[in-house]
Motif scaffolding. Structure first.
Motif, short mmCIF file in Angstrom:
data_model
loop_
_atom_site.label_atom_id
_atom_site.label_comp_id
_atom_site.label_asym_id
_atom_site.label_seq_id
_atom_site.Cartn_x
_atom_site.Cartn_y
_atom_site.Cartn_z
N ARG A 5 0.82 -1.21 0.00
CA ARG A 5 0.00 0.00 0.00
C ARG A 5 0.85 1.26 0.00
O ARG A 5 0.47 2.29 -0.55
CB ARG A 5 -0.92 0.01 1.20
N ILE A 8 2.76 2.11 -3.70
CA ILE A 8 1.91 2.51 -4.83
C ILE A 8 1.82 4.03 -4.94
O ILE A 8 1.55 4.59 -6.01
CB ILE A 8 0.50 1.88 -4.68
N TRP A 9 2.06 4.72 -3.78
CA TRP A 9 1.95 6.18 -3.80
C TRP A 9 3.14 6.86 -4.48
O TRP A 9 3.16 8.09 -4.60
CB TRP A 9 1.79 6.71 -2.38
N ALA A 22 -7.50 9.56 -6.70
CA ALA A 22 -6.05 9.72 -6.77
C ALA A 22 -5.66 9.91 -8.23
O ALA A 22 -6.16 9.21 -9.11
CB ALA A 22 -5.34 8.51 -6.18
N ARG A 35 -10.89 5.78 -5.44
CA ARG A 35 -10.35 4.80 -4.49
C ARG A 35 -11.32 4.46 -3.37
O ARG A 35 -10.95 3.78 -2.42
CB ARG A 35 -9.05 5.31 -3.89
N TYR A 42 -11.66 3.55 1.58
CA TYR A 42 -10.56 3.82 0.66
C TYR A 42 -9.69 2.56 0.50
O TYR A 42 -9.43 1.84 1.47
CB TYR A 42 -9.70 4.96 1.17
N SER A 43 -9.22 2.33 -0.77
CA SER A 43 -8.38 1.16 -1.07
C SER A 43 -7.39 1.55 -2.16
O SER A 43 -7.66 2.41 -3.00
CB SER A 43 -9.23 -0.01 -1.54
N THR A 44 -6.23 0.90 -2.14
CA THR A 44 -5.22 1.12 -3.19
C THR A 44 -5.35 0.12 -4.32
O THR A 44 -4.61 0.22 -5.32
CB THR A 44 -3.81 1.02 -2.58
N LEU A 47 -5.83 1.48 -7.78
CA LEU A 47 -4.63 2.14 -8.27
C LEU A 47 -3.67 1.11 -8.85
O LEU A 47 -3.05 1.34 -9.91
CB LEU A 47 -3.95 2.92 -7.13
#
Length: 592
Positions: A5, A8-9, A22, A35, A42-44, A47
């Motif tokens: 998690r 990924i940012w 995002a 997301r 909220y989830s990644t 993404l």
């Protein structure tokens, strides 16, 4: 937050205007990926799926980073999301040796010195709460730690002061004071000099404990020890200014330095002599003190006086009690009595209190007119920019003003006694060639108030070469200010002449003397010499001679600070440490 998690940012940023989406960082894409509906959902995963389907090469890079065991889980987070380590750093208390903590601690030490605060302030709950609110990470050190910080600060300031006075010709003032808190005696030492930029400087050197008898020999020995500590050769001290006490004069003569009596103290002695010379004045002053004493001991009387003032449409003003060692406080007392004459007379008539007769009121009014120019002279010689150059011209102008003062019926004896006292006590100033040299080098006076005999002595002195490095700053115009002293207005308002080249001392003296004198708007003669380039030899002498102050008021002001430091709440304060606090209070701005 797991590794998948967090990493990924590196490829996405949360949209500032729509936190549910995002934005892809790929410049050719910039797609906003939803997301979740709200923070709890909220989830990644969306993404990661976007990266897998749209940017295959970046997805493989992402997968490779996940397979590396040393990859940090806290790098490359969104700009608005702090890391765990930074979050802990924001609340972790700084150690005392932290650079930011030391900066605050130094400012606390400076505040204690500048504001004359007790060191115990670091234990006050309100002060602690204030600093905690401003900076939660700062922990206020203990009293011993702050004491050590003040000692370090003093060492730094003292080093700077030694650098400033090294090689300079200086003049000093000194005085002795006894603390009413611990009954200890202190000897002060301040120095005045003109630096190479022709700027007047005043430094407080000592308020040193002085036990034992105050004989001339002991005072001289103490002064020698103090100047040795500051590494000041006695030969570099031009004048020492003190009060007119015989032990101080003998001490300074033994010390090997030229002595000048404080002109403000000399005026004090002259006025005291004059006041006691006429019975009608002393009687009027006794009545004034009785009236003031009546109000000083009764709150009810003060309230009735305020009611009378209201009845007469006057502002509420308290009567002033004079102090025997300050003649100007007697002047203040008389002026306030005259100002409140209507209220005091009406109150006295209704309350069986001593009253001044009409003749006494008239006498007091004339006494004020005679003493006013003396007050102006005192204020001028007590100013930070004053020098010895003021004394002889000031005495001459004051004497002339008093002689020409009309309407002295009933106070002739008082006025005559004042003039006689001035002649007696200021005579030695007019005969001292070095004091008159200061007046000669003041462009406002030059040789106007100097006798021919003394003027010849001055020319002999000027033939000696002062040990001063010649530094000629760029010429600029001297600042002009409006004079506040009426009796100085006898001096002419003149304009400087056109510059010319001078090469020899005799020619310098001759041309300098022939130029028109500056007017009294020039408050500090050093300003004239800062911009003067025609007379280099006289300019070097002016740098030395004009450094000497006209009074020892600076030393008395130092003891006012000492009185605030050695207060009832700090009556056990170490005398050496109290000296450090006083010196920091006056000299700390040198580091700014």
């Amino acid at each position: 937050m797991d590794k998948r998690r967090a990493l990924i940012w590196n490829y996405f940023n949360i949209q500032s205007n729509q936190s549910t989406h995002a934005k892809c960082n790929v410049s050719s894409c910039q797609q906003a990926i939803k997301r979740g509906q709200n923070p709890s959902s909220y989830s990644t995963t969306p993404l990661v799926n976007h990266l897998r389907s749209k940017h295959r090469n970046l997805f493989e890079q992402y997968e490779a980073a996940l397979s590396q065991p040393g990859t940090s889980i806290v790098q490359n987070l969104p700009a608005n999301q702090p890391s765990i380590l930074s979050a802990f750093e924001d609340v972790r208390v700084w150690p005392h040796d932290n650079s930011k903590a030391r900066k605050i601690t130094r400012k606390v030490a400076e505040m204690i010195a500048l504001d004359v605060q007790p060191i115990s302030i670091v234990e006050d709950s309100g002060f602690k709460e204030l600093l905690t609110t401003i900076e939660p990470r700062y922990c206020l050190p203990s009293r011993p730690y702050i004491r050590n910080e003040i000692d370090l600060l003093f060492t730094e300031v003292k080093t700077k002061m030694k650098e400033l006075i090294a090689g300079e010709f200086i003049s000093v003032t000194t005085d002795i004071w006894t603390s009413q808190v611990n009954n200890m005696c202190f000897l002060s030492l301040t120095c005045c000099f003109v630096n190479t930029d022709y700027v007047r400087k005043v430094l407080v050197l000592n308020t040193s404990p002085f036990p034992g008898t105050h004989s001339g020999v002991n005072i001289a020995e103490k002064l020698q020890n103090l100047v040795n500590d500051w590494e000041i050769p006695v030969g570099k001290i031009f004048f020492c200014v003190s009060d007119n006490a015989s032990n101080m004069k003998n001490a300074i003569t033994t010390f090997g330095v030229k002595w000048a009596g404080c002109s403000a103290h000399t005026i004090q002695l002259c006025v005291n002599d004059a006041i006691t010379s006429q019975r009608v004045i002393t009687d009027a002053l006794k009545v004034c003190r009785k009236i003031i004493g009546h109000f000083s001991h009764s709150a009810q009387a003060c309230e009735k006086l305020r009611q009378v003032q209201d009845q007469l449409g006057m502002s509420h003003k308290k009567l002033i009690q004079d102090v025997s060692v300050r003649w100007n406080s007697t002047l203040r007392m008389i002026e306030r009595m005259i100002d409140q004459k209507a209220a005091v007379t009406l109150y006295s008539a209704d309350n069986n209190v001593d009253q001044l007769s009409s003749n006494q009121w008239s006498i007091l009014d004339k006494v004020v007119k005679i003493l006013k120019p003396c007050e102006q002279f005192t204020l001028d010689v007590s100013a930070d920019t004053s020098s010895l150059s003021l004394i002889v011209p000031g005495y001459s102008l004051l004497r002339s003003h008093l002689l020409n003062l009309g309407d002295d019926h009933g106070v002739q004896t008082f006025k005559a006694s004042l003039i006689e006292a001035l002649d007696k006590r200021f005579n030695y100033y007019t005969l001292d060639p070095y004091i008159c040299l200061a007046s000669f080098l003041d462009p406002r006076f030059k040789d106007k108030y100097i006798s021919p005999v003394v003027l010849d002595q001055i020319k002999d002195i000027l033939g000696e070469t002062p040990d001063i490095e010649v530094i000629t700053p760029e010429a600029n115009s001297a600042p002009r200010e409006q004079s506040s002293c009426n009796f100085w207005l006898a001096e002419e308002d003149v304009t400087p002449a056109t510059p010319s080249t001078v090469s020899h001392l005799d020619s310098e003296i001759s041309e300098y003397s022939s130029l028109p004198r500056s007017n009294m708007a020039l408050k500090d003669p050093v300003c004239y010499w800062k911009s003067e380039t025609r007379f280099p030899a006289l300019k070097n002498w002016a740098k030395q001679v004009l450094s000497a102050p006209a009074s020892s008021v600076r030393s008395e002001r130092v003891f006012s600070t000492s009185g605030n430091v050695l207060s009832e709440k700090r009556n056990r304060l170490n005398s050496n440490f109290s000296e450090i606090l006083v010196l920091l209070h006056d000299n700390l701005p040198l580091l700014k």
